[in-house]
Design an enzyme around this catalytic site. Structure first.
Site, short mmCIF file in Angstrom:
data_model
loop_
_atom_site.label_atom_id
_atom_site.label_comp_id
_atom_site.label_asym_id
_atom_site.label_seq_id
_atom_site.Cartn_x
_atom_site.Cartn_y
_atom_site.Cartn_z
N GLU A 6 -18.31 13.95 -50.31
CA GLU A 6 -19.77 14.25 -49.72
C GLU A 6 -18.80 15.74 -48.98
OE1 GLU A 6 -21.93 12.66 -46.23
OE2 GLU A 6 -23.72 12.26 -47.64
N ARG A 26 -23.87 23.61 -46.91
CA ARG A 26 -24.73 23.47 -46.88
C ARG A 26 -26.25 24.25 -46.40
NH1 ARG A 26 -27.80 18.37 -43.53
NH2 ARG A 26 -26.70 17.30 -45.63
C1 FAD Z 1 -33.38 11.81 -43.81
C2 FAD Z 1 -31.91 11.96 -42.64
C3 FAD Z 1 -31.27 11.71 -43.46
C4 FAD Z 1 -29.43 11.40 -42.82
N1 FAD Z 1 -28.83 11.14 -43.21
C5 FAD Z 1 -27.46 10.98 -42.74
C6 FAD Z 1 -27.15 9.65 -42.84
O1 FAD Z 1 -26.38 9.50 -43.98
N2 FAD Z 1 -25.32 9.69 -42.99
C7 FAD Z 1 -25.45 9.94 -41.40
O2 FAD Z 1 -24.22 9.47 -40.50
N3 FAD Z 1 -26.37 10.41 -40.67
C8 FAD Z 1 -27.47 10.63 -41.30
N4 FAD Z 1 -28.89 10.84 -40.54
C9 FAD Z 1 -28.28 11.60 -38.67
C10 FAD Z 1 -28.75 10.13 -38.35
O3 FAD Z 1 -29.62 9.11 -39.14
C11 FAD Z 1 -29.47 10.32 -36.78
O4 FAD Z 1 -28.41 10.69 -36.46
C12 FAD Z 1 -29.27 9.01 -36.31
O5 FAD Z 1 -29.50 7.91 -37.27
C13 FAD Z 1 -29.43 8.62 -35.28
O6 FAD Z 1 -29.28 7.55 -34.25
P1 FAD Z 1 -30.47 7.08 -33.19
O7 FAD Z 1 -29.92 6.43 -32.37
O8 FAD Z 1 -29.36 8.11 -31.92
O9 FAD Z 1 -31.32 8.00 -32.98
P2 FAD Z 1 -32.59 7.16 -34.17
O10 FAD Z 1 -32.59 6.88 -34.99
O11 FAD Z 1 -33.66 8.82 -33.63
O12 FAD Z 1 -32.99 6.40 -33.05
C14 FAD Z 1 -34.07 7.16 -31.90
C15 FAD Z 1 -35.34 5.95 -30.64
O13 FAD Z 1 -35.57 6.45 -29.72
C16 FAD Z 1 -37.30 5.79 -29.96
N5 FAD Z 1 -37.40 6.94 -28.19
C17 FAD Z 1 -37.92 7.87 -28.44
N6 FAD Z 1 -38.10 8.69 -27.26
C18 FAD Z 1 -38.33 7.27 -26.75
C19 FAD Z 1 -39.15 7.67 -25.25
N7 FAD Z 1 -39.71 8.61 -24.85
N8 FAD Z 1 -39.77 6.37 -25.45
C20 FAD Z 1 -38.79 5.10 -26.15
N9 FAD Z 1 -38.63 5.29 -27.01
C21 FAD Z 1 -38.52 6.32 -27.51
C22 FAD Z 1 -37.06 6.12 -30.89
O14 FAD Z 1 -38.59 5.43 -30.97
C23 FAD Z 1 -36.13 5.40 -31.99
O15 FAD Z 1 -36.69 3.98 -31.60
C24 FAD Z 1 -29.80 11.68 -41.52
C25 FAD Z 1 -31.03 12.19 -40.66
C26 FAD Z 1 -32.03 11.73 -41.83
C27 FAD Z 1 -33.56 12.29 -41.07
#
Ligand code: FAD
Length: 511
Positions: free
Chosen positions: A117, A278
């Site tokens: 990428e 980007r």
């Molecule tokens: C369309 C898309 C494509 C992407 N592609 C890539 C990729 O190819 N490679 C890459 O490295 N990154 C990618 N990213 C970014 C990556 O997906 C995210 O940065 C990563 O998944 C974040 O993980 P996380 O566990 O921090 O949060 P999340 O996976 O968003 O999880 C957050 C969790 O917290 C919970 N939550 C939030 N607030 C509360 C609350 N008040 N009480 C209880 N629960 C709560 C939610 O319900 C959820 O379960 C992409 C993002 C998107 C949107």
């Protein structure tokens, strides 16, 4: 209020939350609280993959250099080194926990098939077709459900953290249609993901309301780099369908951006055309849409053989079909959208915040890894690596004090009758004045409008989830605006057209 005791409270069930849960389960009882169904997260929508220097021609040193270049001088070098050196063992752990990635055969042996990428000098994206995030989420959920020390509470919204003096000792959570529960824990982990729902157009699912930033702000945690919001250039523009990301890789395969009159325009903006970094592509689309008076431009892939498109992007084609678009025949209307929050709650290498007993990992955290711009596919990796270290560090956390009090921001809940109107106003404001191209007077206008919105809000409203989320989004917007105004130089993702310094654009295109 009913009280529940656990050793480790994890708020969120994306890659960060479930990684912490699985690691912490070795050391005590784990309670994962998540506001929607367990899989709903940014994680499940990740298309591209996870970066790790596993190729024969690759090394952590090269991955480190690419990450630092993308971050445009604002990365924390120790955090970057920690990330890249831990990438391969953490990836192996993910595979050991059941995640399956694409393989190719070399010299008769199966190897991980590695994609490339923007911004990576080597092929190092480990992936599962265009549904890598879903595969990771599936594997982690499966592993967590088999672990007897882990309890998962879905549809349970964390509304505030418990504080005793300067020590975080748990949280108050609301299970759907039930009374609030007080959860006491030795350590609490914010794994709540992003705040990109503050923008009118976003690739993020509805859960991305920045609750973790709201919770952390209320307990005085340090918040940094919120002005660095990454906008993805190409998401589906539709009045009826949910915003959907159309990966960079489609342009990598030769797709062309045309304005609504059919004219290819990217070479007017950058000699690299559609493969420019980007942020340049996002700004060019923004400019072209303004010039033509249309809210979108077209992404044309009709010249690419349909079989090739089907092989590389089955999920994208399928989702477009559901929106009534056959991308093998018709150009796809696209618009840039808020995609990734680079800043957040400041943590050290152990995921520790400045508040005792409180950790953060994943997109809600600011580990210093991304600096002013995120390198492709480093975010899933960051959540994994720092989720690991946070769980290990918290293993030794002391018993919590029993009489912590809920810490609330001045605006705890936006009232029922106002929430939708406030959100509509907020998303427009952020999109128009705090978006891809900013101006000083626009930022000041946004600051003023936001203050007005917050002033108009009655206090002491009864709790409801949408109102609490809206209040958290106002808090996030406030951080983004304040920190964008404070940033006096264009760097990475922050671009203010009134500042004469050119943006330090590096190729950090990512998925
Ligand atoms: C369309 C898309 C494509 C992407 N592609 C890539 C990729 O190819 N490679 C890459 O490295 N990154 C990618 N990213 C970014 C990556 O997906 C995210 O940065 C990563 O998944 C974040 O993980 P996380 O566990 O921090 O949060 P999340 O996976 O968003 O999880 C957050 C969790 O917290 C919970 N939550 C939030 N607030 C509360 C609350 N008040 N009480 C209880 N629960 C709560 C939610 O319900 C959820 O379960 C992409 C993002 C998107 C949107």
């Amino acid at each position: 209020m009913q009280t529940v005791e656990t050793d480790f409270l994890i708020i969120g069930s994306g890659i960060a939350g479930l990684t912490i849960a699985l690691r912490a389960a070795k050391y005590g009882r784990v309670l994962v609280v998540t506001k929607s169904e367990i899989a709903e997260s940014n994680t499940r929508w990740a298309q591209g993959g996870i970066a790790a220097a596993v190729g024969e021609d690759d090394s952590w040193g090269l991955h480190e250099q690419d990450t630092l270049t993308a971050g445009a001088g604002l990365c924390d070098k120790n955090a970057v080194r920690f990330l890249v050196q831990n990438a391969v063992p953490c990836l192996q752990w993910l595979i050991d926990n059941g995640a399956h990635f694409d393989l190719s055969t070399q010299n008769g042996f199966p190897h991980l098939s590695l994609g490339r990428e923007g911004g990576h000098s080597r092929n190092r994206i480990v992936r599962r077709a265009d549904q890598s995030g879903w595969e990771i989420e599936r594997a982690l959920i499966n592993a967590s459900r088999q672990q007897p020390n882990i309890t998962i509470r879905e549809f349970t919204f964390v509304e505030s953290l418990l504080l005793k003096g300067s020590r975080c000792c748990g949280a108050v959570a609301r299970p759907e249609r039930q009374d609030a529960v007080c959860i006491q824990s030795r350590a609490a982990f914010l794994a709540t993901g992003s705040c990109c729902q503050v923008y009118r157009y976003t690739t993020n699912p509805p859960i991305a309301t920045g609750d973790g930033i709201g919770l952390a702000t209320a307990v005085g945690a340090e918040i940094k780099n919120m002005e660095f919001i990454q906008f993805h250039p190409t998401t589906l523009y539709s009045r009826t369908h949910r915003s959907f990301l159309i990966s960079e890789a489609v342009r990598g395969e030769g797709a062309i951006l045309r304005n609504v009159f059919g004219r290819r325009f990217m070479f007017d903006y950058d000699p690299r055309g559609e493969l420019a970094p980007r942020d340049i592509v996002a700004r060019a689309i923004h400019a072209e849409a303004q010039k033509t008076g249309s809210p979108f431009v077209h992404l044309d892939m009709t010249h690419i053989p349909p079989a090739e498109l089907q092989r590389r992007f089955p999920n994208i084609l399928e989702t477009l079909k559901e929106a009534g678009i056959d991308a093998t025949r018709d150009p796809v209307p696209v618009v840039p959208a808020a995609h990734y929050q680079c800043g957040g709650v400041v943590t050290d290498l152990n995921g520790k915040t400045n508040v005792d007993g409180l950790y953060a990992a994943g997109e809600v955290a600011c580990t210093g890894v991304h600096g002013a711009n995120r390198l492709a596919s480093n975010s899933l990796l960051e959540a994994l690596v720092f989720g690991f270290s946070a769980a290990e560090h918290a293993a030794g956390a002391a018993e919590p004090p029993k009489d912590g009090k809920p810490a609330r921001n001045s605006l705890a809940v936006v009232p029922h009758q106002l929430a939708e109107g406030v959100l509509f106003r907020l998303k427009r404001l952020m999109w128009e004045h705090v978006g891809i191209v900013r101006r000083t007077h626009g930022l000041e206008f946004a600051k003023h409008e936001l203050e007005e919105m917050m002033r108009e809000m009655p206090v002491g409203e009864p709790f409801f989830v949408r109102g609490a989320q809206t209040a958290n989004m106002l808090v996030c917007a406030n951080w983004i605006i304040q920190q964008a105004l404070a940033r006096k130089q264009n760097v990475g993702l922050h671009y203010n057209a009134d500042l004469d310094t050119p943006s330090e654009t590096r190729d950090a295109s990512s998925s």
